[in-house]
Enzyme design. Structure first.
Site, PDB file in Angstrom:
ATOM      1  N   CYS A 126      13.456  10.950   6.223  1.00 28.53           N
ATOM      2  CA  CYS A 126      13.277  10.647   7.649  1.00 28.53           C
ATOM      3  C   CYS A 126      14.574  10.837   8.429  1.00 28.53           C
ATOM      4  O   CYS A 126      14.552  11.253   9.584  1.00 28.53           O
ATOM      5  CB  CYS A 126      12.793   9.206   7.828  1.00 28.53           C
ATOM      6  SG  CYS A 126      11.157   8.882   7.151  1.00 28.53           S
ATOM      7  N   GLU A 170      10.105  17.246  13.722  1.00 28.59           N
ATOM      8  CA  GLU A 170      10.485  16.952  12.341  1.00 28.59           C
ATOM      9  C   GLU A 170       9.728  17.858  11.381  1.00 28.59           C
ATOM     10  O   GLU A 170       8.499  17.910  11.394  1.00 28.59           O
ATOM     11  CB  GLU A 170      10.174  15.484  12.019  1.00 28.59           C
ATOM     12  CG  GLU A 170      10.600  15.072  10.629  1.00 28.59           C
ATOM     13  CD  GLU A 170      10.339  13.598  10.358  1.00 28.59           C
ATOM     14  OE1 GLU A 170      11.180  12.965   9.709  1.00 28.59           O
ATOM     15  OE2 GLU A 170       9.286  13.091  10.800  1.00 28.59           O
ATOM     16  N   LYS A 175       0.861  -1.179   0.000  1.00 24.92           N
ATOM     17  CA  LYS A 175       0.000   0.000   0.000  1.00 24.92           C
ATOM     18  C   LYS A 175       0.902   1.235   0.000  1.00 24.92           C
ATOM     19  O   LYS A 175       1.396   1.660   1.043  1.00 24.92           O
ATOM     20  CB  LYS A 175      -0.924  -0.029   1.232  1.00 24.92           C
ATOM     21  CG  LYS A 175      -2.075   1.000   1.159  1.00 24.92           C
ATOM     22  CD  LYS A 175      -1.607   2.364   1.562  1.00 24.92           C
ATOM     23  CE  LYS A 175      -2.667   3.424   1.391  1.00 24.92           C
ATOM     24  NZ  LYS A 175      -2.116   4.796   1.525  1.00 24.92           N
ATOM     25  N   GLU A 185       9.840   2.043  10.516  1.00 23.38           N
ATOM     26  CA  GLU A 185      10.870   3.043  10.261  1.00 23.38           C
ATOM     27  C   GLU A 185      10.162   4.378  10.204  1.00 23.38           C
ATOM     28  O   GLU A 185       9.424   4.667   9.258  1.00 23.38           O
ATOM     29  CB  GLU A 185      11.610   2.735   8.953  1.00 23.38           C
ATOM     30  CG  GLU A 185      12.977   3.419   8.868  1.00 23.38           C
ATOM     31  CD  GLU A 185      12.966   4.698   8.081  1.00 23.38           C
ATOM     32  OE1 GLU A 185      12.606   5.748   8.671  1.00 23.38           O
ATOM     33  OE2 GLU A 185      13.320   4.672   6.898  1.00 23.38           O
TER      34      GLU A 185
END
Length: 503
Positions: free
Chosen positions: A294, A393, A185, A260
């Protein structure tokens, strides 16, 4: 440059299928803000079909049983996929660029990694057969024991939009090499190349149901997949908030997950470095992939004795970056993925300024670009550790800067975060680098570089950056379960209980 976008359906059981509700999601080119096509929007009913197809693919009763095929057979399909991607590399690179805004040179480099990843796991698939029945040393000679490594079963692979096909491949290749059947997905914000992977699988004759691809919204397709009782494992790359929800859904059924997640990675620059060499690594560590990584080393921790000169050089490097349509030759910074992300990044910058930080360069749309979700590479100083820009972030081209005076202070600043994915140390003192590689709380430490990743080396984080490791042999282990088989080999009775015949 006009690029044809094929209107795909859902890829289920080796065929293209119209979604249950026949709903579509528009594809917006982030460079132009134009709609360039659409993708199917899967719902729970479509997810159920995909999971059923995956179950049949590893069912001996159905005459398919991908899980019991030899490693060499699975390797043949993985190499065929790699070869087909090689044929279509230029076309796929352009699709990736218009879909997610990645500079074309980056997209093509990603595809080289995609090809290498399928080939690498083909090799590991072949090696699996030879590693079966690995003996276990036991203290009793009356027993023999060995270990079987078996595919986990049906796996759900949920992937992000910043490296659409590459992040999918990091999961698909080892899952198929292990003998699992998968449902991929991809993010609804960038699914084009993942759907093309379905066509590639069809062209190479991958057995039906081994890989299914369902596109759609997270709260519909993604949530249905994460909570499905017949999914044996979930592997997810994306935000920490979504990762938490996926982990909660998996906990209901006690199923394994690998995550992750986000990051706020530090890059520590000591006073003994070559300033221009390290400036380029610092720029790449934060602004590569349009700042949407990331592991982006977006917290610069620089020694106070060189801070002023080093930051001035960073500004010159940042202002020299070519910002343009990703398909233009020499582009090194494209747009962020969407209007929502564009507004989020600008809001981070505005909040930093309101909190007292200084926007040294960047912080807005480039003047020469009137459309598209472009944000100039941004460097922010006068930052405190309590500021949002230092702690959260951004997922955009924004670098926050702080200074330090001692090694201990640098380590404390680096580790003062909820995240723990990447980290970087820049110093010519290799003993110091060794000390910091042990002291930094992160799954990855780069020394005198930033952001390299290699198929052979483990990738993953700690703390709120997730757990589990992808790539290398660790990536294959994600999709294997370990079974102990122990046999009693003595002719003698065990003798724990008194034998009835001797009474």
């Amino acid at each position: 440059m006009a690029i044809a976008v094929t209107s795909r359906q859902l890829f289920i059981d080796g065929e293209w299928r119209v979604p249950h509700l026949n709903k579509r999601i528009p594809i917006i080119n982030p460079s132009t803000q134009n709609i360039i096509g659409d993708i199917p929007a899967a719902t729970k009913e479509d997810v159920d079909l995909a999971v059923d197809a995956a179950k049949r693919a590893i069912s001996r009763n159905k005459g398919r049983d991908w899980s019991n095929a030899s490693g060499s057979v699975r390797a043949g399909y993985l190499r065929a996929i790699a070869a087909k991607i090689t044929e279509k590399k230029n076309e796929l690179g352009k699709l990736e660029s218009i879909d997610c805004g990645k500079p074309l040179d980056e997209a093509l480099a990603d595809l080289d990694d995609v090809i290498g990843c399928f080939e690498y796991y083909a090799g590991l698939a072949e090696g699996l057969d030879a590693k079966q029945k690995a003996p276990v040393s036991l203290p009793l000679e009356t027993f023999k024991s060995y270990v079987l490594k078996e595919p986990i079963g049906v796996v759900a692979l949920i992937t992000p939009w910043n490296y659409p096909l590459l992040m999918a491949t990091w999961k698909v290749a080892p899952a198929l090499a292990a003998g699992c059947a998968a449902i991929l997905k991809p993010s609804e914000l960038a699914s084009l190349t993942c759907l093309e992977l379905g066509e590639i699988c069809r062209e190479v004759g991958l057995p039906p149901g081994v890989l299914n691809i369902v596109t759609g919204l997270g709260h519909e397709a993604g949530a249905s997949l994460a909570s499905h009782p017949d999914v044996d494992k979930i592997a997810f790359t994306g935000s920490s908030a979504t990762g938490s929800r996926i982990m909660t859904a998996a906990a209901e059924l006690i199923k394994p997950v690998s995550l992750e997640l986000g990051g706020k990675s530090p890059i520590i620059v000591f006073e003994d470095v070559d300033l221009d060499k390290v400036a380029e690594w610092t720029i790449l560590g934060c602004f590569f992939t349009n700042g949407q990584i990331c592991s982006a080393t977006s917290r610069l921790i620089v020694h106070e004795s060189i801070a002023s000169e080093f930051v001035n050089r960073l500004v010159k490097w940042a202002e020299n970056i070519k910002i343009s349509d990703p398909l233009e030759e020499g582009c090194r910074l494209g747009p962020v993925i969407s209007e929502a992300q564009y507004k989020k990044v600008l809001n981070f910058i505005s909040t930093a300024k309101n909190e007292g930080a200084t926007i040294l360069t960047g912080g807005r749309r480039p003047e020469h670009l009137k459309r598209g979700y472009f944000v100039e590479p941004t460097i922010i100083t006068d930052v405190t550790t309590s500021m949002q820009i230092w702690r959260e972030e951004v997922f955009g081209p924004v670098l926050a800067v702080k200074t330090f005076s001692t090694e201990e202070e640098a380590i404390d600043l680096a580790n003062d975060t909820h995240y723990g994915l990447g980290s970087a140390v820049m110093s010519n003192d290799l003993e110091r680098c060794e000390r910091l590689s042990k002291a930094l709380q992160a799954g990855i430490v780069w020394i005198n570089c930033a952001q390299p990743s290699f198929i052979q080396a483990p990738w993953g984080g700690i703390k709120r950056s997730g757990f589990g490791r992808e790539l290398g042999e660790w990536g294959l282990d994600n999709y294997l379960s370990v079974k102990q088989v122990t046999r009693y080999i003595s002719d003698e009775q065990w003798g724990w209980y008194q034998s009835p015949s001797k009474l």
